[in-house]
Enzyme design. Structure first.
Site, mmCIF file in Angstrom:
data_model
loop_
_atom_site.group_PDB
_atom_site.id
_atom_site.type_symbol
_atom_site.label_atom_id
_atom_site.label_comp_id
_atom_site.label_asym_id
_atom_site.label_seq_id
_atom_site.Cartn_x
_atom_site.Cartn_y
_atom_site.Cartn_z
ATOM 1 N N ASP A 80 8.704 1.761 2.725
ATOM 2 C CA ASP A 80 7.322 1.895 2.215
ATOM 3 C C ASP A 80 7.173 3.170 1.398
ATOM 4 O O ASP A 80 6.439 3.192 0.413
ATOM 5 C CB ASP A 80 6.285 2.001 3.351
ATOM 6 N N HIS A 122 7.453 2.528 7.286
ATOM 7 C CA HIS A 122 8.846 2.081 7.258
ATOM 8 C C HIS A 122 9.508 2.913 6.160
ATOM 9 O O HIS A 122 8.852 3.257 5.161
ATOM 10 C CB HIS A 122 8.981 0.624 6.830
HETATM 11 C C1 XUL Z 1 5.267 -7.027 11.926
HETATM 12 C C2 XUL Z 1 4.844 -5.707 12.381
HETATM 13 C C3 XUL Z 1 5.544 -4.532 11.775
HETATM 14 C C4 XUL Z 1 5.805 -3.436 12.751
HETATM 15 C C5 XUL Z 1 6.656 -2.316 12.206
HETATM 16 O O1 XUL Z 1 4.578 -8.070 12.506
HETATM 17 O O2 XUL Z 1 3.954 -5.584 13.190
HETATM 18 O O3 XUL Z 1 4.803 -4.066 10.702
HETATM 19 O O4 XUL Z 1 4.630 -2.884 13.220
HETATM 20 O O5 XUL Z 1 7.843 -2.766 11.668
#
Ligand code: XUL
Ligand code: CO
Length: 437
Positions: free
Chosen positions: A103, A100
């Site tokens: 992150d 993300h």
């Molecule tokens: C949340 C989840 C996230 C997504 C990316 O449950 O799986 O980490 O993979 O935003």
């Protein structure tokens, strides 16, 4: 380059008889299984958030492990995480990673400051990728953690929040493209609702689709040729999430004409939260031409939330790999370990042991799925089960020439239909024999 995990060696394949904890028992990257190397079949990826950020905090207590990697301010922390991440990938032989935006660099006071921080770390990641031969599997924007998104991002009732989300996605797509990412994920963290008393569902869905359409168009405009993914999840954090499961998400993508550019990123734990098996969700994606990527983890069926455990259940990984092989394998996607060590597993080596457990479970799943496919028993059994549709009348149904009259005439000319056994117990026993034979 400083070492973040000096006590951990490069992890090598030693085979199933080895008792060395820091070795692979089933994952042998260069070995060919079912026509491709294991590395190509499995395309493992490291999740930045669980691996380098999450430190054990839950609703009842704080961190139990240290993910500061010895650094202080935001800039040095971002660099240290990148260094630790690439060292971990190198030692485990993992070729891909996922992040993300938040992150890789923590959020600043303003959008401009946040972008500046991203612009500082992205060239560092680009250089590390180049130096170590690593690739970005997918990028995404965190549109759920900050307070501004508490009522949703693309489904927020406020235009200023919606525009902020658009700005964040714009930047996240730009950095994904800059780093050569082959995927861009939309997980609808807070894209859902708690009560219809304050929710205009149609407006929210229209807004969300418009945001995805704009994102698709912008991505294509700046040269993104990979896949956009939606990651279904039924609940948590919201009570009702709009991307409940694969079928619901496909209906949304079809309704707003986004199929083709958008595929699905199927997560095992999200599947079970939706009351489905992992393999069910993979099958729904595949038969709709939307099989994209996988978040590899497992839940705990006794708990009702997203525990994001490293996958170790070999029945699950085998049946999942069977679906993936039958879907033709990965193109732009891969197996991203959206998984975290349990809160008490707080030593740095526990992260390595957890990745080894997950990689070996999927490697074993691949070996067993290949054995099942190559044996051919299940495929043949399935073919026989539907064989009556191979007749002329059966074919007329699929070529559109059958009518209710032609089927009725056939039924009237025949004795009472046979109620065939599905033989589930026999098939389950045979699956055991094929797996453990
Ligand atoms: C949340 C989840 C996230 C997504 C990316 O449950 O799986 O980490 O993979 O935003
Ligand atoms: Co996920």
């Amino acid at each position: 380059m400083s070492q973040y995990f000096p006590q951990i060696p490069v992890i090598r394949y030693e085979g199933p008889a080895s008792r060395e904890p820091l070795s692979f028992k089933y994952y042998n990257a260069g070995e060919t299984i079912h026509g491709k190397t294991m590395a190509e079949q499995l395309r493992f990826a490291m999740s930045y958030w669980h691996t380098l950020c999450a430190a054990g905090t839950d609703m009842f207590g704080g961190d139990t492990s240290d993910k500061s990697f010895g650094s202080g301010d935001a800039a040095s922390l971002a660099r240290a995480k990148a260094g630790a991440g690439f060292e971990l990938m190198n030692k485990l032989g993992i070729e891909y990673y996922c992040f993300h935006d938040r992150d890789i660099a923590t959020e600043g006071e303003t959008l401009a400051e946040t972008s500046r921080r991203l612009d500082e770390i992205v060239p560092v990641l680009a250089e590390l990728q180049q130096e170590h031969g690593k690739k970005l599997l997918w990028g995404t924007a965190n549109l759920f953690a900050n307070k501004r998104y508490m009522n949703g991002a693309g489904t927020s009732p406020r235009l200023d929040v919606y525009a902020y989300a658009a700005a964040q996605i714009k930047k996240a797509i730009e950095i994904t493209v800059e780093l050569g990412g082959r995927g861009y994920v939309f997980w609808g963290g807070r894209e859902g609702y708690e009560t219809l008393l304050n929710t205009d569902m149609k407006k929210e869905l229209d807004h969300l689709a418009a945001l995805m359409t704009m994102s698709r168009d912008y991505g294509r405009k700046i040269g993104f040729t990979g896949d956009f993914y939606v990651e279904p999840k039924p609940k948590e954090p919201m009570k009702h999430q709009y991307d409940f499961d694969a079928a619901t998400t496909l209906n949304f993508l079809r309704a707003y004409d986004l199929l083709g550019d958008f595929k699905l990123n199927i997560e095992a734990n999200h599947a079970t939260l939706a009351g489905h098996t992992f393999e069910h969700e993979l099958r729904v994606a595949a038969i709709n031409g939307a099989f994209g990527s996988v978040d590899a983890n497992q839940g705990d069926l006794l708990l009702g939330w997203d525990t994001d455990q490293f996958p170790t259940n070999v029945y699950d990984t085998t049946l999942a790999m069977l679906e993936i092989l039958r879907a033709g394998g990965f193109t732009n996607g891969g197996l991203n370990f959206d998984a975290k060590t349990r809160r008490p597993s707080n030593r740095p080596e526990d992260i390595f042991l957890a990745y080894i457990a997950g990689m070996d479970a999927f490697a074993l799943g691949l070996r067993l799925a290949a054995r099942i496919e190559e044996d051919g028993f299940l495929t043949e059994n399935l073919k026989q089960r539907y064989a009556s549709f191979d007749s002329e009348l059966g074919r007329s149904i699929m070529d559109g020439t059958a009518t209710l009259e032609s089927l009725a005439a056939y039924a009237e000319s025949r004795p009472e239909p046979v109620a065939d056994s599905g033989a589930q117990e026999y098939l389950e026993a045979t699956l055991n024999q094929l797996m453990f034979g």
